[in-house]
Design a protein around this motif. Structure first.
Motif, PDB file in Angstrom:
ATOM      1  N   UNK A  69       0.835  -1.191   0.000  1.00 23.73           N
ATOM      2  CA  UNK A  69       0.000   0.000   0.000  1.00 23.73           C
ATOM      3  C   UNK A  69       0.870   1.241   0.000  1.00 23.73           C
ATOM      4  N   UNK A  70       0.462   2.250  -0.723  1.00 22.48           N
ATOM      5  CA  UNK A  70       1.252   3.473  -0.860  1.00 22.48           C
ATOM      6  C   UNK A  70       0.339   4.676  -0.712  1.00 22.48           C
ATOM      7  N   UNK A  71       0.819   5.689   0.004  1.00 23.96           N
ATOM      8  CA  UNK A  71       0.104   6.958   0.124  1.00 23.96           C
ATOM      9  C   UNK A  71       1.101   8.080  -0.113  1.00 23.96           C
ATOM     10  N   UNK A  72       0.862   8.849  -1.154  1.00 23.68           N
ATOM     11  CA  UNK A  72       1.715   9.982  -1.503  1.00 23.68           C
ATOM     12  C   UNK A  72       0.840  11.228  -1.551  1.00 23.68           C
ATOM     13  N   UNK A  73       1.233  12.252  -0.809  1.00 22.14           N
ATOM     14  CA  UNK A  73       0.530  13.528  -0.840  1.00 22.14           C
ATOM     15  C   UNK A  73       1.559  14.635  -0.971  1.00 22.14           C
ATOM     16  N   UNK A  74       1.177  15.710  -1.637  1.00 17.37           N
ATOM     17  CA  UNK A  74       2.102  16.826  -1.778  1.00 17.37           C
ATOM     18  C   UNK A  74       1.381  18.098  -2.163  1.00 17.37           C
ATOM     19  N   UNK A  75       2.108  19.189  -2.010  1.00 16.02           N
ATOM     20  CA  UNK A  75       1.570  20.496  -2.393  1.00 16.02           C
ATOM     21  C   UNK A  75       2.712  21.383  -2.862  1.00 16.02           C
ATOM     22  N   UNK A  76       2.355  22.372  -3.673  1.00 19.54           N
ATOM     23  CA  UNK A  76       3.312  23.339  -4.190  1.00 19.54           C
ATOM     24  C   UNK A  76       2.569  24.655  -4.372  1.00 19.54           C
ATOM     25  N   UNK A  77       3.141  25.721  -3.843  1.00 14.69           N
ATOM     26  CA  UNK A  77       2.495  27.025  -3.983  1.00 14.69           C
ATOM     27  C   UNK A  77       3.527  28.119  -4.157  1.00 14.69           C
ATOM     28  N   UNK A  78       3.088  29.184  -4.793  1.00 20.45           N
ATOM     29  CA  UNK A  78       3.947  30.351  -4.977  1.00 20.45           C
ATOM     30  C   UNK A  78       3.887  31.205  -3.722  1.00 20.45           C
TER      31      UNK A  78
END
Length: 192
Positions: free
Chosen positions: A100-109
């Motif tokens: 099982x894999x869980x990948x979360x991410x975010x990118x903002x200026x």
């Protein structure tokens, strides 16, 4: 033996001044996908969903190739988000059926009076039942090796992001401003 691996990475990338603010670029999440991954290793599955085939990795005596289905979208607040929605481990069917894999991410200026930058983070968690004969090894050793493997994967993604994203943004600005110049029927003002 069921083990859990985890890794996270943060990134801050300076953004050079351009005639079109970076927020407009972030509204095109598909560009991010193709900027951080080899385009030949990416398959569009539908709106906002992409399949990313990672390069094969060695884990102890096994060679595995993670394949992750990712949803990538931009929120109204110009924060680019990514979330895994499926995964497969090619190379070892035993692991694939127990993985099982869980990948979360975010990118903002982020803007200041002097500069702009992209700030992001990503977290990766894996749960897997370890196959024989690795299940005879001490769990701490297996988890340390797994954490190290995940950290190296995120490190490679970070390197690709810092190298390719700004280059792709600059190319996008150049082609967009050229297209606007060619269609100079009106002056378009870019606002963030």
């Amino acid at each position: 033996m069921l083990v859990h691996f985890a890794a996270q990475e943060s990134v801050t990338v300076p953004v050079p001044r351009q005639p079109i603010p970076i927020e407009h670029y972030l509204r095109q999440p598909q560009r991010l996908v193709y900027a951080i991954a080899d385009p030949q290793q990416v398959e569009a599955l539908g709106e906002q969903v992409y399949r990313l085939k990672m390069r094969p990795r060695n884990f102890f005596s096994f060679t595995i190739q993670p394949v992750v289905d990712m949803r990538v979208w931009t929120e109204a607040s110009n924060i680019l988000r990514l979330q895994s929605v499926g995964c497969e481990i090619r190379g070892v069917p035993y692991i694939d059926r127990r993985f099982g894999l869980d990948l979360t991410g975010s990118l903002q200026a982020v803007r200041s009076s002097r500069s702009s930058s992209l700030v992001g983070q990503v977290a990766l968690r894996v749960e897997v039942e370890v196959p024989p004969p690795l299940n005879m090894m001490p769990q701490m050793l297996v988890e340390a090796a797994g954490d190290s493997l995940l950290s190296s994967v995120l490190g490679l993604i970070k390197q690709q992001l810092t190298r390719q994203l700004i280059t792709d943004y600059q190319q996008w600005v150049a082609s967009t401003t050229q297209a606007q110049a060619n269609n100079s029927q009106g002056n378009l003002v870019w606002e963030s």
